[in-house]
Write an enzyme that holds these catalytic residues in place. Structure first.
Site, PDB file in Angstrom:
ATOM      1  N   ASP A   3       0.852  -1.202   0.000  1.00 13.95           N
ATOM      2  CA  ASP A   3       0.000   0.000   0.000  1.00 13.95           C
ATOM      3  C   ASP A   3       0.888   1.253   0.000  1.00 13.95           C
ATOM      4  O   ASP A   3       0.909   2.031   0.945  1.00 13.95           O
ATOM      5  CB  ASP A   3      -0.956   0.012   1.200  1.00 13.95           C
ATOM      6  CG  ASP A   3      -0.239   0.027   2.555  1.00 13.95           C
ATOM      7  OD1 ASP A   3      -0.841   0.525   3.526  1.00 13.95           O
ATOM      8  OD2 ASP A   3       0.930  -0.425   2.637  1.00 13.95           O
ATOM      9  N   ASP A  31       6.649   1.316   1.946  1.00 14.34           N
ATOM     10  CA  ASP A  31       6.360   0.356   0.874  1.00 14.34           C
ATOM     11  C   ASP A  31       7.202   0.688  -0.359  1.00 14.34           C
ATOM     12  O   ASP A  31       7.754  -0.190  -1.022  1.00 14.34           O
ATOM     13  CB  ASP A  31       4.892   0.410   0.467  1.00 14.34           C
ATOM     14  CG  ASP A  31       3.938   0.145   1.608  1.00 14.34           C
ATOM     15  OD1 ASP A  31       3.755   1.053   2.436  1.00 14.34           O
ATOM     16  OD2 ASP A  31       3.406  -0.971   1.685  1.00 14.34           O
ATOM     17  N   ASN A  45      -2.497   2.720   3.584  1.00 12.29           N
ATOM     18  CA  ASN A  45      -1.942   4.016   4.014  1.00 12.29           C
ATOM     19  C   ASN A  45      -2.766   5.163   3.452  1.00 12.29           C
ATOM     20  O   ASN A  45      -3.039   6.147   4.130  1.00 12.29           O
ATOM     21  CB  ASN A  45      -0.503   4.147   3.510  1.00 12.29           C
ATOM     22  CG  ASN A  45       0.457   3.310   4.311  1.00 12.29           C
ATOM     23  OD1 ASN A  45       0.315   3.198   5.523  1.00 12.29           O
ATOM     24  ND2 ASN A  45       1.410   2.680   3.648  1.00 12.29           N
ATOM     25  N   THR A  72       2.903  -6.026   2.663  1.00 13.87           N
ATOM     26  CA  THR A  72       3.340  -4.915   3.518  1.00 13.87           C
ATOM     27  C   THR A  72       2.225  -3.893   3.745  1.00 13.87           C
ATOM     28  O   THR A  72       2.495  -2.737   4.084  1.00 13.87           O
ATOM     29  CB  THR A  72       4.562  -4.200   2.898  1.00 13.87           C
ATOM     30  OG1 THR A  72       4.177  -3.658   1.623  1.00 13.87           O
ATOM     31  CG2 THR A  72       5.735  -5.142   2.735  1.00 13.87           C
ATOM     32  N   PHE A 101      -0.790  -0.956  12.547  1.00 14.83           N
ATOM     33  CA  PHE A 101      -1.695  -0.429  11.520  1.00 14.83           C
ATOM     34  C   PHE A 101      -2.190  -1.484  10.528  1.00 14.83           C
ATOM     35  O   PHE A 101      -3.385  -1.557  10.238  1.00 14.83           O
ATOM     36  CB  PHE A 101      -1.020   0.720  10.745  1.00 14.83           C
ATOM     37  CG  PHE A 101      -1.876   1.217   9.611  1.00 14.83           C
ATOM     38  CD1 PHE A 101      -1.685   0.752   8.322  1.00 14.83           C
ATOM     39  CD2 PHE A 101      -2.906   2.118   9.844  1.00 14.83           C
ATOM     40  CE1 PHE A 101      -2.504   1.193   7.274  1.00 14.83           C
ATOM     41  CE2 PHE A 101      -3.727   2.557   8.808  1.00 14.83           C
ATOM     42  CZ  PHE A 101      -3.528   2.085   7.519  1.00 14.83           C
ATOM     43  N   ASN A 102      -1.301  -2.295   9.949  1.00 14.18           N
ATOM     44  CA  ASN A 102      -1.730  -3.209   8.878  1.00 14.18           C
ATOM     45  C   ASN A 102      -2.761  -4.217   9.362  1.00 14.18           C
ATOM     46  O   ASN A 102      -3.654  -4.615   8.606  1.00 14.18           O
ATOM     47  CB  ASN A 102      -0.523  -3.951   8.286  1.00 14.18           C
ATOM     48  CG  ASN A 102       0.335  -3.048   7.424  1.00 14.18           C
ATOM     49  OD1 ASN A 102      -0.152  -2.059   6.873  1.00 14.18           O
ATOM     50  ND2 ASN A 102       1.623  -3.348   7.337  1.00 14.18           N
ATOM     51  N   HIS A 120       9.732   0.161   8.103  1.00 17.06           N
ATOM     52  CA  HIS A 120       9.026  -1.076   8.447  1.00 17.06           C
ATOM     53  C   HIS A 120       9.013  -2.102   7.291  1.00 17.06           C
ATOM     54  O   HIS A 120       9.442  -3.233   7.451  1.00 17.06           O
ATOM     55  CB  HIS A 120       7.570  -0.763   8.812  1.00 17.06           C
ATOM     56  CG  HIS A 120       7.420   0.228   9.933  1.00 17.06           C
ATOM     57  ND1 HIS A 120       7.648  -0.070  11.261  1.00 17.06           N
ATOM     58  CD2 HIS A 120       7.044   1.535   9.910  1.00 17.06           C
ATOM     59  CE1 HIS A 120       7.414   0.997  11.997  1.00 17.06           C
ATOM     60  NE2 HIS A 120       7.050   1.981  11.214  1.00 17.06           N
ATOM     61  N   ASP A 121       8.481  -1.687   6.154  1.00 18.16           N
ATOM     62  CA  ASP A 121       8.215  -2.639   5.065  1.00 18.16           C
ATOM     63  C   ASP A 121       9.485  -3.168   4.414  1.00 18.16           C
ATOM     64  O   ASP A 121       9.510  -4.293   3.902  1.00 18.16           O
ATOM     65  CB  ASP A 121       7.332  -1.982   4.000  1.00 18.16           C
ATOM     66  CG  ASP A 121       5.963  -1.634   4.545  1.00 18.16           C
ATOM     67  OD1 ASP A 121       5.299  -0.761   3.971  1.00 18.16           O
ATOM     68  OD2 ASP A 121       5.555  -2.240   5.561  1.00 18.16           O
TER      69      ASP A 121
HETATM   70  O1  RIB Z   1       2.734  -0.126  10.914  1.00 21.24           O
HETATM   71  C1  RIB Z   1       3.566   0.084   9.800  1.00 21.24           C
HETATM   72  C2  RIB Z   1       2.877  -0.349   8.557  1.00 21.24           C
HETATM   73  O2  RIB Z   1       1.739   0.460   8.329  1.00 21.24           O
HETATM   74  C3  RIB Z   1       3.751  -0.182   7.298  1.00 21.24           C
HETATM   75  O3  RIB Z   1       3.374  -1.171   6.367  1.00 21.24           O
HETATM   76  C4  RIB Z   1       3.361   1.170   6.789  1.00 21.24           C
HETATM   77  O4  RIB Z   1       3.504   1.268   5.359  1.00 21.24           O
HETATM   78  C5  RIB Z   1       1.910   1.209   7.140  1.00 21.24           C
HETATM   79  O5  RIB Z   1       1.193   0.560   6.106  1.00 21.24           O
HETATM   80 CA    CA Z   2       2.780  -0.576   4.084  1.00 24.40          CA
END
Ligand code: RIB
Ligand code: CA
Length: 310
Positions: A10, A15, A39, A124, A165-166, A237-238
């Site tokens: 996303d 990403d 996102n 991701t 979040f994801n 993160h990703d």
């Molecule tokens: O929590 C981090 C995740 O949430 C990452 O994938 C970032 O791109 C958001 O999507």
């Molecule tokens: Ca992401």
């Protein structure tokens, strides 16, 4: 022998950095990109994927758009983090090439079916496309060579105190994914918050020329907030999820049982991680070789940057 990766994402600041790694590592063959609303809205995550494909010059990799929102809940985004467009301050040329027109879930099924056991599936963003694909064809759990996500946490969340979040964006999808007949490798916040693009990293990335100026550094510093106490830079993160596939030696991971909270008033989207289980369904990453990670990522980015400037 290259690792074939299908990346469901996303884009999204990190990403985009993960896509750059997947494209740039000569040991990775990026066989497809699928997009999901997360996102930012699906139209923006898809536009970003298409623009990155052409800007980074991998036009032959198919891009398929998927779910605009979660399976049952209202869509919730992270535009406050990634900017309304999804790539922060980065503005890329309009894409000339279009999506495949096939739904991401069907692209995932068709691609994995063609070469069972060969393609590493990486997600991701919210897991909606993966859940839809599993519902349509449960066999993808066997056809994928491995399945790695950026998502979850065995301590605190970032979307809420309890949820990352994801997972928080689509808990019902995450439950379907973790309950399927495969072992999910979970690269959660406990791992990814070890991968901060701090000042020293940014200084090194700045040496990479126009690709750094136009893309890498703006993506990695968009929500750079030096005013926060002991701010150590943005976590990529990703990037960690893609890095795990190509360089698992940089990670420590432990078997665990991961269950997804879907009913809690305060805990919806929480990944409940039991490392003491006798029936693990996941591999949960706990420790990162930070210096080794940045040496790897920066070497791949430098390789792309050299080609980009040529
Ligand atoms: O929590 C981090 C995740 O949430 C990452 O994938 C970032 O791109 C958001 O999507
Ligand atoms: Ca992401």
């Amino acid at each position: 022998m290259p690792y074939s990766i299908l990346l469901d994402c996303d884009p999204g600041l990190d990403d985009a950095l993960a896509l750059l790694l997947a494209h740039g590592d000569p040991n990775i063959e990026l066989v497809g990109v699928t997009t999901v609303g997360g996102n930012v809205k699906l139209e923006n995550t898809t536009r970003n994927a298409l623009q990155l494909r052409e800007y980074l010059k991998f036009p032959d990799v198919p891009v398929s758009a998927g779910a605009a929102g979660p399976l049952v809940r209202e869509a919730r985004d992270a535009a406050h983090v990634h900017g309304s467009g999804g790539l922060g301050s980065v503005v890329l040329p309009d894409a000339q090439l279009a999506v495949t027109g096939q739904h991401a879930a069907d692209f995932i099924i068709e691609t994995l079916k063609k070469t069972p056991g060969k393609i590493h599936l990486v997600a991701t963003g919210p897991l909606t496309n993966i859940a839809i694909a599993l519902e349509r064809e449960p066999a993808i759990a066997r056809w994928a060579a491995s399945f790695t996500i950026m998502g979850g946490s065995y301590t605190r969340g970032n979307a809420t105190v309890a949820a990352e979040f994801n997972i928080w964006a689509d808990p019902e999808a995450a439950k379907i994914v973790f309950d399927a007949d495969w072992r999910v490798t979970m690269i959660g916040l406990d791992l990814t918050l070890q991968a901060h693009a701090n000042g020293a990293v940014i200084d090194r990335l700045k040496q990479l020329g126009s690709l750094a100026d136009e893309l890498i550094v703006p993506l990695a510093t968009f929500y750079f907030n030096p005013t926060m106490p002991d701010w150590d830079g943005q976590a990529v993160h990703d990037v960690c999820a893609v890095a795990y596939v190509a360089r698992p030696d940089l990670f420590l991971a432990q078997p665990a049982r991961v269950d997804i909270e879907t009913r809690g008033e305060f805990t919806a989207g929480m990944t409940v991680v039991d490392f003491d289980t006798s029936t693990p369904n996941s591999l949960v990453a706990t420790k990162l070789d930070v210096d080794g990670f940045w040496a790897y990522v920066e070497s791949v980015y430098a390789r792309v940057a050299a080609e980009h400037s040529a």
